[in-house]
Motif scaffolding. Structure first.
Motif, PDB file in Angstrom:
ATOM      1  N   ARG A 195      -8.290   1.604  -5.336  1.00  0.00           N
ATOM      2  CA  ARG A 195      -8.620   2.973  -5.744  1.00  0.00           C
ATOM      3  C   ARG A 195      -8.543   3.935  -4.562  1.00  0.00           C
ATOM      4  O   ARG A 195      -8.055   5.052  -4.679  1.00  0.00           O
ATOM      5  N   SER A 196      -9.025   3.463  -3.423  1.00  0.00           N
ATOM      6  CA  SER A 196      -9.061   4.348  -2.262  1.00  0.00           C
ATOM      7  C   SER A 196      -7.702   4.487  -1.594  1.00  0.00           C
ATOM      8  O   SER A 196      -7.495   5.397  -0.805  1.00  0.00           O
ATOM      9  N   ALA A 197      -6.775   3.592  -1.928  1.00  0.00           N
ATOM     10  CA  ALA A 197      -5.456   3.672  -1.287  1.00  0.00           C
ATOM     11  C   ALA A 197      -4.652   4.851  -1.803  1.00  0.00           C
ATOM     12  O   ALA A 197      -3.700   5.283  -1.167  1.00  0.00           O
ATOM     13  N   SER A 198      -5.013   5.373  -2.955  1.00  0.00           N
ATOM     14  CA  SER A 198      -4.287   6.506  -3.524  1.00  0.00           C
ATOM     15  C   SER A 198      -4.985   7.811  -3.185  1.00  0.00           C
ATOM     16  O   SER A 198      -6.213   7.865  -3.111  1.00  0.00           O
ATOM     17  N   ASP A 199      -4.191   8.847  -3.024  1.00  0.00           N
ATOM     18  CA  ASP A 199      -4.778  10.157  -2.731  1.00  0.00           C
ATOM     19  C   ASP A 199      -5.014  10.970  -4.001  1.00  0.00           C
ATOM     20  O   ASP A 199      -5.416  12.117  -3.926  1.00  0.00           O
ATOM     21  N   PHE A 222       0.810  -1.214   0.000  1.00  0.00           N
ATOM     22  CA  PHE A 222       0.000   0.000   0.000  1.00  0.00           C
ATOM     23  C   PHE A 222       0.848   1.272   0.000  1.00  0.00           C
ATOM     24  O   PHE A 222       0.406   2.302  -0.492  1.00  0.00           O
ATOM     25  N   ASP A 223       2.050   1.205   0.564  1.00  0.00           N
ATOM     26  CA  ASP A 223       2.863   2.423   0.590  1.00  0.00           C
ATOM     27  C   ASP A 223       3.225   2.863  -0.819  1.00  0.00           C
ATOM     28  O   ASP A 223       3.384   4.052  -1.088  1.00  0.00           O
ATOM     29  N   MET A 245       0.281   4.974  -2.415  1.00  0.00           N
ATOM     30  CA  MET A 245      -0.249   6.150  -1.719  1.00  0.00           C
ATOM     31  C   MET A 245      -0.508   7.326  -2.655  1.00  0.00           C
ATOM     32  O   MET A 245      -1.460   8.067  -2.483  1.00  0.00           O
ATOM     33  N   HIS A 246       0.384   7.504  -3.645  1.00  0.00           N
ATOM     34  CA  HIS A 246       0.212   8.640  -4.559  1.00  0.00           C
ATOM     35  C   HIS A 246       0.051   8.169  -5.997  1.00  0.00           C
ATOM     36  O   HIS A 246       0.325   8.922  -6.926  1.00  0.00           O
TER      37      HIS A 246
END
Lengths: 236, 346
Positions: free
Chosen positions: B185-189, B126-127, B130-131
């Protein structure tokens, strides 16, 4: 000085972006409604986050890392605390499907029961559920330790590659389906076993592992002798 | 030659031969081409927002080849100079600085995208997401899985079964798959994060329908093992024409026309690329072309052997070098490709 953050998750903040919220809060504390700082000598940089909201939400706390402790007051939805590393996360309630998916390290503790695929694909750390778990706990496990204090549903340890799955109660049908590696410890009875696992003798290293895991979970280790061990036939 | 409608796919004749006459073009307003968008747009089904690619070209060499580190500098330059989008973990180092800001903030609009691969049967990092601006699920085994005995990821090699389709071992139905996609999808900002699925060309129609039902924004089909060697004997890629026809048919019947189609197939000339676009493909891979160019380069072999001295026998770690000839050739290819696109109005 341990920092304690009480996070109120509003509807605008996606629960999966808790890590972003915490990072922003640390860099700009004024954005937090409540930021409590407590002083302790032992852990100067530790961060203790208490989630007062977020009950029932999916994807809560995904990818959290480097937090002393995160505690949620209430049950949460699917994929809770997936992919966390170096965090101690406590859920004061039940969790949905795939809790602790892809966990890297740290400890996850569920005080209630867990849904489908508890700690699936977890690579490290320890995941504990004090209640029951539905089907496929520890699916595709990649090295983590998973402890289900109560009973587990069908296909526990499905496609496990490495790691440890401990079941304190009974297990559903097809325990260890397509099992590839690791250990399954079970105290109760399994409805049915697959040919992918075979029982072997409980040896001293197994007792040590079990006692350590039970101790970490805060459970009494007096019943270790009642556990049975299953491994892949190719390992025997 | 306008781009073919996805619902009216017809590959019986060569699409390149259907250009408008020169006389018709005289009617066109001056500089009309300058206003045209020659990139590629992907639409996020969740937010409805679009993600813009500067060019409809991508590469998955860094993901598919065993010697992907040697490609890193070249791919990075291709991304920034030619607008080629790159799939793979190859840009970890060069992106570390922009990670603080997010990959979207650190990228020029003319740069290609860095697409984060997520193997469906592997733990999710997940890291790294993030972006992420774009995430692609890989529905076949990863190199990590096929050579898990090796602790060094750089030494991992593809095995033949890398192209056999796989499903997430921890999922049981489409609904759970759609929830997994929602998670990614939600893991990215990034507000416009798009999530796609990459499949190897087998049961194309059913696989595409499955992916669309799962909620992906685009579908990438590998119809040729461009960089990763041959598939195993029990697996056959379908021909690219058939793949495109089946995939476009599935997209049309799904009722979600915004789903884009990407193809990884054999590209040898700019005409091949234009032919794919005119057939209804939204983006294509230039991996076979890149590998062909590298093979033509005299210094493409192992540099430690070039010395020819006694030191050649020692194992050494060398920094991957930028392959200028591949870069120059790619720029020339892109020039031809753009000229053909303008001419054929694809």
């Amino acid at each position: 000085m341990a920092r304690v953050i009480e996070l109120q998750i509003s509807d605008e903040v996606h629960p999966a972006r808790l890590q972003h919220v915490i990072q922003n809060a640390l860099s700009n504390p004024a954005t937090l409604e409540r930021l409590t700082i407590q002083t302790t000598q032992e852990e100067p940089d530790a961060l203790y986050a208490i989630l007062q909201a977020g009950q029932g939400k999916d994807h809560l706390g995904v990818g959290l890392k480097n937090l002393l402790k995160v505690e949620t007051m209430g049950s949460i939805g699917d994929y809770g605390f997936a992919g966390t590393s170096d965090c101690e996360c406590v859920v004061q309630g039940n969790v949905g499907d795939y809790f602790g998916h892809s966990q890297i390290s740290g400890t996850l503790l569920v005080m209630g029961s867990a849904g489908h695929g508890f700690a699936a694909m977890a690579q490290g750390g320890l995941s504990i559920v004090l209640g029951d778990s539905t089907d496929r706990p520890g699916a595709s496990l990649r090295g983590a330790a998973v402890l289900v204090r109560g009973s587990a549903g069908a296909q526990a340890g499905y496609r496990m590659r490495s790691g440890i799955l401990v079941i304190g109660g009974d297990a559903g049908p097809e325990l260890g389906a397509q099992f590839q590696g690791g250990r399954i410890y079970i105290r109760g009875q399994a409805e049915s076993l697959t040919s992918d696992i075979e029982e072997c003798r409980l040896r001293e290293p197994d007792r040590l592992i079990l006692s350590l895991l039970l101790m970490k979970a805060g459970l009494k280790a007096s019943a270790i002798k009642e556990f049975r061990v299953y491994r892949s036939p190719s390992e025997l | 030659m306008p781009k073919q409608n996805k619902s009216q796919n017809n590959l019986s004749s060569n699409p390149i031969n259907r250009a408008r006459s020169l006389a018709d073009r005289l009617e066109q307003a001056p500089l009309a081409d300058a206003l045209r968008d020659f990139g590629c747009k992907l639409q996020c089904r969740a937010s409805g927002q679009s993600l813009h690619w500067p060019s409809p070209i991508f590469s998955r060499i860094a993901l598919d080849t065993a010697n992907s580190p040697s490609w890193l500098p070249t791919l990075d330059r291709l991304r920034s100079r030619c607008g080629v989008s790159i799939i793979g973990p190859q840009l970890r180092n060069s992106q570390s600085q922009s990670d603080h800001l997010g990959s979207g903030a650190g990228r020029s609009l003319d740069d290609g995208l860095s697409i984060h691969p997520v193997f469906v049967d592997e733990p999710i990092r997940f890291d790294a997401l993030m972006h992420a601006e774009q995430i692609e699920l890989q529905f076949f085994p990863s190199r990590a899985q096929t050579s898990r005995s090796s602790s060094n990821s750089d030494n991992m090699a593809l095995t033949a079964d890398a192209w056999i389709p796989t499903l997430p071992s921890d999922l049981t139905d489409i609904e759970k798959m759609s929830k997994r996609i929602e998670l990614l999808r939600s893991a990215s900002d990034q507000p416009t994060v798009v999530v796609g699925g990459a499949i190897s060309a087998g049961q194309v129609y059913n696989d595409v329908r499955f992916l669309i039902d799962s909620g992906v924004d685009y579908i990438s089909i590998v119809s040729q093992a461009a960089a990763g060697g041959s598939p195993p004997k029990i697996w056959n890629f379908q021909p690219v024409d058939f793949v495109i026809e089946q995939a476009l048919g599935a997209i049309a019947k799904s009722g979600v026309p915004s789903v884009s189609l990407h193809i990884c197939s054999s590209i040898h000339t700019a005409e091949d690329a234009v032919g794919l676009l005119s057939a209804g493909v939204d983006a294509f891979s230039i991996d076979t072309w890149l590998i062909h160019q590298q093979a033509k380069t005299p210094s493409s072999g192992n540099s430690s052997e070039d010395l020819g001295s006694f030191m050649g026998s020692y194992a050494r770690t060398s920094t991957p070098a930028l392959n200028d000839s591949v870069l120059v050739a790619t720029e020339s290819f892109l020039k031809d490709f753009m000229a053909l696109r303008r001419f054929y109005e694809v």
